[in-house]
Design an enzyme around this catalytic site. Sequence first.
Site, short mmCIF file in Angstrom:
data_model
loop_
_atom_site.label_atom_id
_atom_site.label_comp_id
_atom_site.label_asym_id
_atom_site.label_seq_id
_atom_site.Cartn_x
_atom_site.Cartn_y
_atom_site.Cartn_z
N GLY A 132 28.02 47.41 43.78
CA GLY A 132 28.35 47.66 42.37
C GLY A 132 27.36 46.97 41.44
O GLY A 132 27.72 46.44 40.40
N ALA A 133 26.07 47.02 41.83
CA ALA A 133 25.06 46.22 41.11
C ALA A 133 24.27 47.03 40.08
O ALA A 133 23.28 46.56 39.54
CB ALA A 133 24.10 45.59 42.11
N ASN B 191 31.22 43.02 44.91
CA ASN B 191 31.46 43.09 43.47
C ASN B 191 31.99 44.45 43.01
O ASN B 191 32.67 44.53 41.98
CB ASN B 191 30.14 42.77 42.75
CG ASN B 191 30.18 43.12 41.28
OD1 ASN B 191 30.68 42.38 40.46
ND2 ASN B 191 29.66 44.31 40.93
N SER C 27 39.88 38.56 40.37
CA SER C 27 40.16 38.68 38.94
C SER C 27 41.26 37.72 38.55
O SER C 27 42.12 37.37 39.36
CB SER C 27 40.62 40.10 38.60
OG SER C 27 41.04 40.18 37.26
N TYR D 74 45.38 47.55 40.39
CA TYR D 74 44.26 46.61 40.29
C TYR D 74 44.72 45.20 40.64
O TYR D 74 44.09 44.48 41.43
CB TYR D 74 43.70 46.67 38.87
CG TYR D 74 42.48 45.81 38.61
CD1 TYR D 74 41.19 46.31 38.79
CD2 TYR D 74 42.61 44.49 38.15
CE1 TYR D 74 40.07 45.53 38.54
CE2 TYR D 74 41.50 43.70 37.89
CZ TYR D 74 40.23 44.23 38.09
OH TYR D 74 39.12 43.45 37.83
N ILE E 1 35.30 39.64 30.82
CA ILE E 1 33.84 39.61 30.74
C ILE E 1 33.36 40.89 30.05
O ILE E 1 33.84 41.99 30.37
CB ILE E 1 33.22 39.53 32.15
CG1 ILE E 1 33.87 38.40 32.99
CG2 ILE E 1 31.71 39.33 32.07
CD1 ILE E 1 33.73 36.99 32.45
N1 NAD Z 1 34.71 42.74 33.29
C1 NAD Z 1 35.78 41.97 33.48
O1 NAD Z 1 36.41 41.52 32.53
C2 NAD Z 1 36.24 41.63 34.89
C3 NAD Z 1 37.29 40.73 35.01
C4 NAD Z 1 37.73 40.38 36.28
C5 NAD Z 1 37.15 40.93 37.40
N2 NAD Z 1 36.13 41.82 37.26
C6 NAD Z 1 35.57 42.38 38.49
O2 NAD Z 1 34.18 42.16 38.55
C7 NAD Z 1 33.55 43.24 39.24
C8 NAD Z 1 32.47 43.85 38.35
O3 NAD Z 1 33.10 44.34 37.17
P1 NAD Z 1 32.32 44.87 35.89
O4 NAD Z 1 33.09 44.45 34.71
O5 NAD Z 1 30.87 44.55 36.00
O6 NAD Z 1 32.57 46.45 36.08
P2 NAD Z 1 31.67 47.70 35.72
O7 NAD Z 1 32.55 48.89 35.76
O8 NAD Z 1 30.91 47.46 34.47
O9 NAD Z 1 30.67 47.74 36.97
C9 NAD Z 1 31.18 47.99 38.26
C10 NAD Z 1 30.11 48.62 39.11
O10 NAD Z 1 30.70 48.94 40.38
C11 NAD Z 1 30.27 50.23 40.74
N3 NAD Z 1 31.24 50.87 41.63
C12 NAD Z 1 32.46 51.36 41.32
N4 NAD Z 1 33.01 51.91 42.39
C13 NAD Z 1 32.13 51.77 43.41
C14 NAD Z 1 32.14 52.13 44.76
N5 NAD Z 1 33.18 52.82 45.29
N6 NAD Z 1 31.08 51.82 45.53
C15 NAD Z 1 30.02 51.17 44.99
N7 NAD Z 1 29.95 50.80 43.70
C16 NAD Z 1 30.99 51.10 42.92
C17 NAD Z 1 30.17 50.98 39.43
O11 NAD Z 1 29.38 52.16 39.55
C18 NAD Z 1 29.56 49.92 38.53
O12 NAD Z 1 28.15 49.94 38.58
C19 NAD Z 1 34.67 44.22 39.60
O13 NAD Z 1 35.10 43.98 40.92
C20 NAD Z 1 35.75 43.87 38.62
O14 NAD Z 1 37.02 44.24 39.08
C21 NAD Z 1 35.67 42.20 36.03
#
Ligand code: NAD
Length: 253
Positions: free
Chosen positions: A12-13, A88, A146, A160, A193
């Site tokens: 997910g990078a 991630n 999370s 989730y 975030i």
């Molecule tokens: N943003 C927040 O507030 C927050 C809070 C707590 C946890 N998180 C966790 O942090 C991680 C990153 O979140 P983010 O905010 O950067 O999200 P985001 O949606 O901005 O990015 C997530 C990335 O994961 C990729 N992805 C989704 N499904 C996928 C799959 N099946 N295989 C491969 N890649 C896949 C997406 O294409 C995207 O590039 C996630 O696990 C999310 O649950 C985020």
Amino acid sequence: MSNREKVALVTGAARGIGEAIARKLGALGHPVVVADVLGEREAVAEAIRAAGGEARAIPLDVADEAAVMGLPGALGDWWGRLGILVNNAGISPKGPDGKARPIREMPAEEWRRVLAVNLTGAFLVSQACLPPLRARRWGRIIMLTSQAARAKSQIAGAHYTAAKSGLMGFARSLAAELGPDGITVNSIAPGRIDTPMARGTTEGANAAFAANIPLGRLGTPEDVAEVATFLASEAAGYLTGATIDVGGGSYMP
Ligand SMILES: NC(=O)c1ccc[n+]([C@@H]2O[C@H](COP(=O)([O-])OP(=O)(O)OC[C@H]3O[C@@H](n4cnc5c(N)ncnc54)[C@H](O)[C@@H]3O)[C@@H](O)[C@H]2O)c1
């Protein structure tokens, strides 16, 4: 081992937190595999190379078991040097109003997809990556869980919260099993975030959340990347099975 000898796979990078972690690991000298379903992964790998690092982009759906089994081939000559895995990739579907669907209206298919990506995906990728980590008796596995798994979620759906809670339990089991192999497993529990995922909800929801954060703002992807790179470092060698809350104080156990 120098950082050049420790390849990092970040799922997910292509954007958000995963992108920030990939860029920082690249800047620290780790060869980085930028894995994502989105084509933007190529631009992230290119940016790491432009900054003087080593990076490769690969298409990967972490919920696709056959694709995950293909990781050794996809990483090629980097496979034997794999040292760091950052689980991630994650999704947090919302209804058309930008809010999580209540359980009584949640389609079972949406539930299954969230569990498949956020929980089973981390299991599949972790299991697939064990041979090179165990062979070198050195490894770092980092889970993005999370705050939703730590306390009542204000924004995320039940699927989730369930998946991320499961991921924390999986991380503990993995940490216990892999300690004797010299592999640490730790979780980061971000608060709110500022990423495309967080922007997928209502403006009001993020403002209300920020108002209750002691440090007075939403987090940045870089705030999380700092902690992730510490967990990936030699300095964190005696830390395993831990969960670090990166939320500006929004959750204090
Ligand atoms: N943003 C927040 O507030 C927050 C809070 C707590 C946890 N998180 C966790 O942090 C991680 C990153 O979140 P983010 O905010 O950067 O999200 P985001 O949606 O901005 O990015 C997530 C990335 O994961 C990729 N992805 C989704 N499904 C996928 C799959 N099946 N295989 C491969 N890649 C896949 C997406 O294409 C995207 O590039 C996630 O696990 C999310 O649950 C985020």
